[in-house]
Scaffold this motif. Sequence first.
Motif, mmCIF file in Angstrom:
data_model
loop_
_atom_site.group_PDB
_atom_site.id
_atom_site.type_symbol
_atom_site.label_atom_id
_atom_site.label_comp_id
_atom_site.label_asym_id
_atom_site.label_seq_id
_atom_site.Cartn_x
_atom_site.Cartn_y
_atom_site.Cartn_z
ATOM 1 N N UNK A 229 0.860 -1.092 0.209
ATOM 2 C CA UNK A 229 0.652 0.382 -0.328
ATOM 3 C C UNK A 229 0.851 1.775 -0.119
ATOM 4 N N UNK A 230 0.425 2.516 -0.099
ATOM 5 C CA UNK A 230 0.637 3.384 -0.775
ATOM 6 C C UNK A 230 -0.009 4.695 -0.077
ATOM 7 N N UNK A 231 0.359 6.085 0.252
ATOM 8 C CA UNK A 231 -0.652 6.429 0.824
ATOM 9 C C UNK A 231 -0.251 8.029 -0.142
ATOM 10 N N UNK A 232 -1.166 7.826 -0.817
ATOM 11 C CA UNK A 232 -1.218 9.245 -2.198
ATOM 12 C C UNK A 232 -1.834 9.907 -2.286
ATOM 13 N N UNK A 233 -1.659 11.043 -1.818
ATOM 14 C CA UNK A 233 -2.471 12.729 -2.286
ATOM 15 C C UNK A 233 -3.712 12.139 -0.597
ATOM 16 N N UNK A 234 -3.225 12.045 0.586
ATOM 17 C CA UNK A 234 -4.047 11.810 1.320
ATOM 18 C C UNK A 234 -4.950 10.274 1.528
ATOM 19 N N UNK A 235 -5.124 9.520 0.251
ATOM 20 C CA UNK A 235 -6.117 8.067 0.531
ATOM 21 C C UNK A 235 -4.940 6.859 -0.104
ATOM 22 N N UNK A 236 -5.099 5.864 0.697
ATOM 23 C CA UNK A 236 -4.718 4.786 0.826
ATOM 24 C C UNK A 236 -5.039 3.851 -0.457
ATOM 25 N N UNK A 240 -0.678 -2.200 -6.821
ATOM 26 C CA UNK A 240 -1.062 -2.813 -7.922
ATOM 27 C C UNK A 240 -1.927 -1.139 -8.753
ATOM 28 N N UNK A 241 -2.776 -0.771 -7.965
ATOM 29 C CA UNK A 241 -3.543 0.454 -8.554
ATOM 30 C C UNK A 241 -2.398 1.792 -9.109
ATOM 31 N N UNK A 242 -1.311 1.663 -8.246
ATOM 32 C CA UNK A 242 -0.340 3.065 -8.014
ATOM 33 C C UNK A 242 0.101 2.647 -9.678
ATOM 34 N N UNK A 243 -0.035 1.394 -9.848
ATOM 35 C CA UNK A 243 1.437 0.703 -11.262
ATOM 36 C C UNK A 243 -0.202 1.331 -11.917
ATOM 37 N N UNK A 244 -0.797 0.876 -12.368
ATOM 38 C CA UNK A 244 -1.905 1.045 -13.575
ATOM 39 C C UNK A 244 -2.053 2.867 -13.546
ATOM 40 N N UNK A 245 -2.193 3.890 -12.477
ATOM 41 C CA UNK A 245 -1.687 5.263 -12.595
ATOM 42 C C UNK A 245 -0.611 5.487 -11.698
ATOM 43 N N UNK A 246 0.603 5.328 -12.527
ATOM 44 C CA UNK A 246 1.723 5.928 -12.684
ATOM 45 C C UNK A 246 2.214 7.103 -12.910
ATOM 46 N N UNK A 256 4.990 7.749 -0.140
ATOM 47 C CA UNK A 256 5.244 7.463 0.813
ATOM 48 C C UNK A 256 4.595 5.835 1.505
ATOM 49 N N UNK A 257 5.455 5.376 2.076
ATOM 50 C CA UNK A 257 5.016 3.561 2.076
ATOM 51 C C UNK A 257 3.874 2.738 3.556
ATOM 52 N N UNK A 258 3.441 1.958 3.027
ATOM 53 C CA UNK A 258 2.316 2.370 4.314
ATOM 54 C C UNK A 258 3.134 0.470 4.603
ATOM 55 N N UNK A 259 3.506 0.639 6.048
ATOM 56 C CA UNK A 259 4.320 -0.972 6.618
ATOM 57 C C UNK A 259 2.930 -0.952 7.777
ATOM 58 N N UNK A 294 -12.487 7.920 10.888
ATOM 59 C CA UNK A 294 -13.154 6.452 10.482
ATOM 60 C C UNK A 294 -13.302 6.876 9.087
ATOM 61 N N UNK A 295 -13.200 8.158 8.156
ATOM 62 C CA UNK A 295 -12.876 8.415 7.008
ATOM 63 C C UNK A 295 -11.838 7.640 6.093
ATOM 64 N N UNK A 296 -11.088 7.817 6.885
ATOM 65 C CA UNK A 296 -9.283 6.952 6.625
ATOM 66 C C UNK A 296 -8.846 9.056 6.284
ATOM 67 N N UNK A 297 -9.277 10.358 6.594
ATOM 68 C CA UNK A 297 -8.661 11.046 5.817
ATOM 69 C C UNK A 297 -7.662 11.358 7.036
ATOM 70 N N UNK A 298 -6.337 11.781 6.390
ATOM 71 C CA UNK A 298 -5.572 12.230 7.612
ATOM 72 C C UNK A 298 -5.706 13.618 8.546
#
Length: 356
Positions: A229-236, A240-246, A256-259, A294-298
């Motif tokens: 997983x990655x954290x991109x613009x406040x969203x996880x 695989x999705x990041x590769x499609x949107x490279x 930003x890599x999520x451990x 709760x919504x996942x927003x930083x």
Amino acid sequence: MSDSTPAPVAPTQATLVVRGARTHNLKGVDLTLPHRRLIVFTGVSGSGKSSLAFDTIYAEGQRRYVESLSAYARQFLERMEKPDVDGIDGIAPAIAIRQKNSVRNPRSTVGTTTEIHDYLRLLWARVGRTICRQCGKLVERESPEVVASELLKLPVDTRLLVGFDYPVVSATGLFTPGDAEPDGEADDSSGDDLPFEMGNGRHGSNGAAAAEDPVTSALGTLRKRGFGRLLVEGRVISIEDAVLKADALRGVASLAVIVDRLKVASDVRSRLTDSIETAFRDGDGAAFAVEVDEAGAPTATHRFSERFECRTCGIPYEVPQPRLFSFNNPFGACPTCHGFGNIIELDLSLVVPDPA
């Protein structure tokens, strides 16, 4: 002993009480010494100063300390006899610094002659604090255990995203937002002006490695390491999705890599510590923890580093060690005088008194 010695005070926890000292030429000396005071024994030669200080008080302090060690440790230490004294109360492990007749050199000081300098530089290296020269804040190294303790102080059930920043590297080095796009217009200059890896096709027959998208390469590396997983613009998002949107990530300096994703609770300390260790290892000593709602927003970001540097100013410092505080060691000596305290050079005003 001086006849003007004041009468002994009532024994308390803050005093050292000696009763009936008869070591060597002492004749049943009783005295009470306060702790945390500089006390000087004076008297003519043979009055018992060394017998009281070294052979009674110091000897008993060392003997009790050695007796507190294990039998295995005691076999490597010299056996110490109990001094001839009725009783000593309020004593602590002692250090005796004796003057020695050593070979003197221009670097000799009172500290080196009496060996007290060896104790002081060890003390400074172990309990000293490093203060940032720019902002004045305390500089400290944050271990995974320290970071976990800080994060567990947050309210229970606080959602956290633990991770690290992974730099995006192109064929020529770090790819920063100011660099030209990989698929930009071609340069008319010859290949001789390009880096070794790219110029003249020496890196490969078709230059495919040099033309590889740095973002796609970084995502592939992260996926091979097991991160998902990655954290991109406040969203996880998943890798695989990041590769499609490279293309949307092209131009970023780091990912930003999520451990791990977890909630603050009393039973997650071990898991949290392990996740921070992983983030430190793959993040070159730096990690972050993002609070999300709760919504996942930083909502807040906490950054940590196990490197010995100021978090505010980014200034790295030397880790305190005994040789850093020794003017006899090149590591800690003054670079100008090399520990001698003076320099030898020509004074042209003395060589040529009258410049005219």
